[in-house]
Scaffold this active site. Sequence first.
Site, short mmCIF file in Angstrom:
data_model
loop_
_atom_site.label_atom_id
_atom_site.label_comp_id
_atom_site.label_asym_id
_atom_site.label_seq_id
_atom_site.Cartn_x
_atom_site.Cartn_y
_atom_site.Cartn_z
N PRO A 1 0.82 -1.22 0.00
CA PRO A 1 0.00 0.00 0.00
C PRO A 1 0.85 1.27 0.00
CG PRO A 1 -0.65 -1.50 1.77
CD PRO A 1 0.65 -1.99 1.22
N GLU A 2 0.70 2.06 -1.03
CA GLU A 2 1.41 3.34 -1.14
C GLU A 2 0.40 4.45 -0.84
OE1 GLU A 2 4.56 3.88 -1.73
OE2 GLU A 2 5.26 1.90 -2.31
N LYS B 1 1.72 7.78 4.19
CA LYS B 1 1.12 6.45 4.21
C LYS B 1 0.49 6.13 5.56
CE LYS B 1 4.90 4.85 1.39
NZ LYS B 1 5.93 3.80 1.24
N ARG C 1 17.65 1.18 -3.67
CA ARG C 1 16.42 0.65 -4.26
C ARG C 1 16.57 0.52 -5.77
NH1 ARG C 1 11.89 1.18 -0.99
NH2 ARG C 1 10.98 -0.19 -2.54
#
Length: 260
Positions: A2-3, A58, A250
């Site tokens: 979930p972003e 978030k 990342r």
Amino acid sequence: MPELPEVEGYARYFAQHALRQRVARVRVRDERVLAVRKEQLVRALRGREFTRVRRHGKHFFAEAGDRWLHLHFGMTGDLAYYRDAKDEPRFARVVFDFDNGAHLAFEDIRLFGVVDLTTSPEAYIEEHALGPDPLDATFTLARFRDIVAKRRGAVKSLLMSQDVIAGMGNLYADEALYQSSIQPRRTADTLRDDEVRALYTSMRRILRDVIARREKGGDWPRRYLTMHREEGERCPQCGGTIVRTVVFGRTTYYCKSHQR
Ligand SMILES: [Zn+2]
């Protein structure tokens, strides 16, 4: 995972279904998601109503009396509102039973989510040193310009640092840089003013676009980098080559031709 747009979706879902109903019971089915003592959570919420919701990055908050419930959805968190007890999700970790017979479950298969309490969203934001939410009205171009001017690191790491901007994940950082034609390794303080403006605008446009599409159940547009995250793919914007690298620890994708 979930972003920000998904959490915005959960906030709307919560507001649509779970406000203004008395919480008759709080059932903690797995204490591993709690960052507060179980007795404290139950005592603070039992007999109360959730009266309003708020999202910051978030993080999700729902007001109940003098406390706010705080939820973080981790990797697999979700909400389910249902009437029939047999519809309780298999991985429900905390369930609120309302007076009207309905239930709201916080479900989380992988248990990276968090359920706790705070005195206010502002207190939580300050305590955890979270940066501004990119869709908040106070997050103006002037404020973003100020943030950028003070940073020497790679622009992608700036976008992903939660203490700088709250809620930009890996995909969104790559997408915003792609749509504003900026190479992810550029250092923030070398960005020209038109680039800062383009980045600010695309970041907010992308988040709003995905929130709106998510509500309609639609997919990401084909012109988005997110649909072409593969080494050697053709860039839908300029026909250049998409390359893969690592920035800020990342996996990062960008177009070798138009991102400078
Ligand atoms: Zn390109």
